[in-house]
Scaffold this motif. Sequence first.
Motif, PDB file in Angstrom:
ATOM      1  N   LYS A   1       0.828  -1.201   0.000  1.00 28.49           N
ATOM      2  CA  LYS A   1       0.000   0.000   0.000  1.00 28.49           C
ATOM      3  C   LYS A   1       0.865   1.256   0.000  1.00 28.49           C
ATOM      4  O   LYS A   1       0.591   2.224  -0.734  1.00 28.49           O
ATOM      5  N   LEU A   2       1.929   1.255   0.807  1.00 31.23           N
ATOM      6  CA  LEU A   2       2.851   2.391   0.854  1.00 31.23           C
ATOM      7  C   LEU A   2       3.549   2.579  -0.491  1.00 31.23           C
ATOM      8  O   LEU A   2       3.722   3.706  -0.962  1.00 31.23           O
TER       9      LEU A   2
ATOM     10  N   GLN B   1       2.380   1.726  -3.449  1.00 32.11           N
ATOM     11  CA  GLN B   1       1.410   2.256  -4.404  1.00 32.11           C
ATOM     12  C   GLN B   1       1.186   3.745  -4.186  1.00 32.11           C
ATOM     13  O   GLN B   1       1.021   4.514  -5.140  1.00 32.11           O
ATOM     14  N   THR B   2       1.211   4.166  -2.934  1.00 34.50           N
ATOM     15  CA  THR B   2       1.072   5.590  -2.626  1.00 34.50           C
ATOM     16  C   THR B   2       2.225   6.390  -3.221  1.00 34.50           C
ATOM     17  O   THR B   2       2.027   7.481  -3.781  1.00 34.50           O
ATOM     18  N   LYS B   3       3.439   5.842  -3.109  1.00 32.57           N
ATOM     19  CA  LYS B   3       4.610   6.505  -3.692  1.00 32.57           C
ATOM     20  C   LYS B   3       4.493   6.600  -5.207  1.00 32.57           C
ATOM     21  O   LYS B   3       4.843   7.627  -5.807  1.00 32.57           O
TER      22      LYS B   3
ATOM     23  N   GLU C   1       1.709   6.620  -7.045  1.00 34.04           N
ATOM     24  CA  GLU C   1       0.662   7.571  -7.417  1.00 34.04           C
ATOM     25  C   GLU C   1       1.130   9.009  -7.226  1.00 34.04           C
ATOM     26  O   GLU C   1       0.821   9.887  -8.049  1.00 34.04           O
ATOM     27  N   LYS C   2       1.884   9.258  -6.170  1.00 32.11           N
ATOM     28  CA  LYS C   2       2.418  10.605  -5.946  1.00 32.11           C
ATOM     29  C   LYS C   2       3.397  10.993  -7.056  1.00 32.11           C
ATOM     30  O   LYS C   2       3.379  12.125  -7.540  1.00 32.11           O
TER      31      LYS C   2
END
Length: 319
Positions: free
Chosen positions: A299-300, A302-304, A306-307
Amino acid sequence: MKLQTRIPQIKATCPIDYDSRVFVVGSCFSENIGKKLAHFKFRSFQNPLGILFHPVAIENLITRAVQNSHYSDKDIFLMNARWQTFEAHSSMGEVSKEQLLRRLDQNVRATRLQLEQATHVIITLGTAWVYTHVASQQIVANCHKVPQKEFSKELLSVDTIVDSLKNIVNQVHGLNDRAKFIFTVSPVRHLKDGFVENQRSKAHLITAVHEVIENENINSAVYFPSYELLMDELRDYRFYDSDMVHPSTLAIDYVWERFKLAWISPSVFSVMDEIDTIQKGLGHRPFHGDSEAHLNFKKLLQTKIEKLRQSYPFMNFEG
């Protein structure tokens, strides 16, 4: 204490960043540079006809792309149950001639599009030795294990290489006069030609490249010393693979770092570091893929991603 000779390098005045579009073509060392560019998600396009070892093969590709020239039945042949063309690497082979013709034409069209948009064209020359198919009098990019008796072998003269490189530059600039050229000579030694013959070949390539850059008033072309970096800075067999011919992973990483310092804009180094962290994370194989810790890690990650894509929407981390 000084334990290494260092080759001085000049910082690029028009470095590569994430607005750049990089076209990479040439010998197997170009694959190493191309993979690094792809790893760090630069917009790059690499060897559309597979590895091309000598300048005439590269020139033929560029000419086809610029002229929108299509392949036909006369350009291909059947060998060992696969259709091939003398203008491309064996990796381009297909089981049907229709598939091969379609693939070749698609890749040549893609080449033209990439050249029209390219900010940088990286050309790696591997050898000046070429094989001419006697029956067709065609200098081939690859012999595809066709019997040796069907070819004659010769060393391209410096003048011939100069003419070929000038033609490449001029044709590309006819499409896109903004493209900057980075020429380099592959450090991979072609010892099947012979030890002395390999040195003669590299000498012809290096001489021709510098004649084009220095004497033809082509201000958009420069030389990157990948050959010299391995020969003079990394003078040790520990920097070679087990075949004692190809550079080791450590050597490739070293040359890439020198290329990065000379040709990549420092403004994107932090982005490259972030991408490298993501790539290593994506490559991680957990012992317990369904654990809460691993799910949180994904999840972390994927957040990176997307950012990062908010600033660079063209970056794709899938596949």
